[in-house]
Design a protein around this motif. Sequence first.
Motif, PDB file in Angstrom:
ATOM      1  N   THR A  44     -16.414  10.070 -11.586  1.00 52.57           N
ATOM      2  CA  THR A  44     -17.481   9.363 -12.308  1.00 52.57           C
ATOM      3  C   THR A  44     -18.369  10.327 -13.091  1.00 52.57           C
ATOM      4  OG1 THR A  44     -17.525   7.685 -10.574  1.00 52.57           O
ATOM      5  CG2 THR A  44     -19.475   7.824 -11.987  1.00 52.57           C
ATOM      6  N   THR A  94     -26.586   5.719 -16.272  1.00 49.21           N
ATOM      7  CA  THR A  94     -25.316   5.030 -16.482  1.00 49.21           C
ATOM      8  C   THR A  94     -24.226   5.819 -15.785  1.00 49.21           C
ATOM      9  OG1 THR A  94     -26.108   4.327 -18.657  1.00 49.21           O
ATOM     10  CG2 THR A  94     -23.769   4.040 -18.196  1.00 49.21           C
ATOM     11  N   MET A  95     -23.519   5.158 -14.888  1.00 48.23           N
ATOM     12  CA  MET A  95     -22.367   5.776 -14.237  1.00 48.23           C
ATOM     13  C   MET A  95     -21.111   5.256 -14.921  1.00 48.23           C
ATOM     14  SD  MET A  95     -23.745   5.259 -10.328  1.00 48.23           S
ATOM     15  CE  MET A  95     -22.271   5.903  -9.556  1.00 48.23           C
ATOM     16  N   ILE A  96     -20.265   6.180 -15.365  1.00 44.03           N
ATOM     17  CA  ILE A  96     -19.077   5.800 -16.140  1.00 44.03           C
ATOM     18  C   ILE A  96     -17.832   6.299 -15.416  1.00 44.03           C
ATOM     19  CG2 ILE A  96     -17.862   6.120 -18.341  1.00 44.03           C
ATOM     20  CD1 ILE A  96     -20.636   6.562 -19.640  1.00 44.03           C
TER      21      ILE A  96
END
Lengths: 483, 173
Positions: free
Chosen positions: B91, B140-142
Amino acid sequence: MSTRHPPPGRQLPIVAVTPFPRAAAGALRDAQLRANLGRATRTIREKRAAVVAEVPDWEQLRDRAARVKDDVLDRLPELVDRFTRAATAAGATVHHATDAAAANAVVTDLVRAQGVDRVVKVKSMATQEIGLNEALAAAGVTAVETDLAELIVQLADDTPSHILVPAIHYNRGQIRELFARRMPGFHADSDDPAVLAGAARDYLRRTFLAARVAICGANFAVAETGSLVVVESEGNGRMCLTLPDTLIAVVGVEKLLPRFVDLGDFLRLLPRSSTGERMNPYTSIFTGVTPGDGPRRLHVVLLDNGRRRVAADPVGRAALRCIRCSACLNVCPVYERVGGHAYGSVYPGPIGAILSPQLTGQDAGHNATLPYASTLCGACYDVCPVKIDIPAILVHLRQTGPKPAAERAAMAWLGWTMRDRRRWRAALRAARSGGRPLRVLGRRHGGRLRRAPWPLSAWTTHRDAPLPAEESFRDWWHRTHDS
Amino acid sequence: MTPELTALFVARAGDHHAGVHPCTPAELPGLLATLLAGATAVVLPAGTPPQWTARLGPPTLPGDTLTATELDAPGLAVLTGCALAVAETGTLVLDGGAAQGRRLLTLVPDHHVCVVRAAQIVADVPDLVIALPDPTRPLTMISGPSATSDIELNRVEGVHGPRRLDIVCLPPG
């Protein structure tokens, strides 16, 4: 399949309008539905099992998460207050709604104040629970669902049948056919999921760019910092959280977590339990408003709608630990066969069977039939990431729920009979002599009765009935030992 | 921060169908130029190190003034760094700091290239929530490109976020 929710003010979309057995019997006749559900739930069960097996301390994680959630329920008023102060300090406006009508009124007023007749929405169980879309429609506001499965359900004028994948009851061919009929500009011949997802992207892009108000829920709300957490896959959530000027979040009070670091465990538990992924593609965490990034106005509506009452029931309260992962639906032998609509609530499956009747009270509609929508096999308890003992709560609700008059009378008579040895012996004798003619029939089926006349037919429609033994143990003992 | 953590991050980010490209600092400008060669323009948030853009072919656009509609122009790519990254889940974590910019910069363009330094990688999510410098920044975690599992519960890439995600990973030290 297309039972629309009744308009708000009359009945919430968490009230079953049909008794579960009757709704289930209807669903069981739909072979296509069973095929779609069987395939989808098998896929997700295998994915979940694989990623859960990777985590050596999974059981300790579940224990810790359950403890954190129980602690939240113990101090709800304090944490609501704490969240309110932190979020307000960060620039949000926090509203408190005791029930669905109050929450709908707050949101409708906020939308009207912005002068828009269209809002974009992130999938949210809380807004479904209160029938927000219907309330907005009544006020002349169109709510556009932007989650792909929600969009499918909305285009089909249908209702959701699963917590995570509301359109789980559709297969790709049915979705292509629906898009061709209802989605302006859709021309594809293919039912490849990538093509269908691409069509949703094109269809919604313009809507996102033009939207001025968005409505979302939250998977978690952190009391310490006033932060909200939105867990998603597609990016429609991020669009709604960052593009419009005004953002309205509707959040059940049980979503609170005391500390920011509590997210560490919950963000490990949720995606693995829910989509069977180590991590979902996008998680947004935001606190109040940030100048120059995202909405200029953030409203948080903290929703009670029966939760504090449920939290006061020492057995039933554990249902409020739920983080809406839907793992219990995917393993439930009942859900897999009847699907979500049979439960008559936006909360289907095992968790719905304990949540809906508690939130509404068991006297609402036919919600008292939901605790019986289970074989008590316990698979739901095994997979629950917050260790809700769903079978125990089902039994608790059966014990405390309303009973049919005939059952009450039968149980009262049985209680009276069993309290006295002579009465009990006389009753057994009467049963034996009454059962004698039936035993002749039953002999062919190994001493069991296959079909009995009404009212006993309610039992024998689905299972065999045992016949009373020719001689009781007590009579046998007397005959062979006391001479 | 160990080589093991970096290797795990590379493998796990790859599982999400992101393009993952380990490289040395010397190789970085060339690699970024290759990855971004097909873009019509590259959006840069404030604070992008000059060596990242040294060899870029397409024109660059300053991220802090673009509207969402401008970011929706076809062929646009965005180049960012990140705040932290999580090895166990592959992540990226962005917090709007230097070389990251507003949240919509990494959302509206169809191609996102993100540079991760090994020192930014933590082991798992519980380490992340402790390591975040300021949890109240917009986070924001992507984990991979935008995806959906809404059709028959099969993961399909490419819904509303960037359909292409490339992660460039610099080694420890």
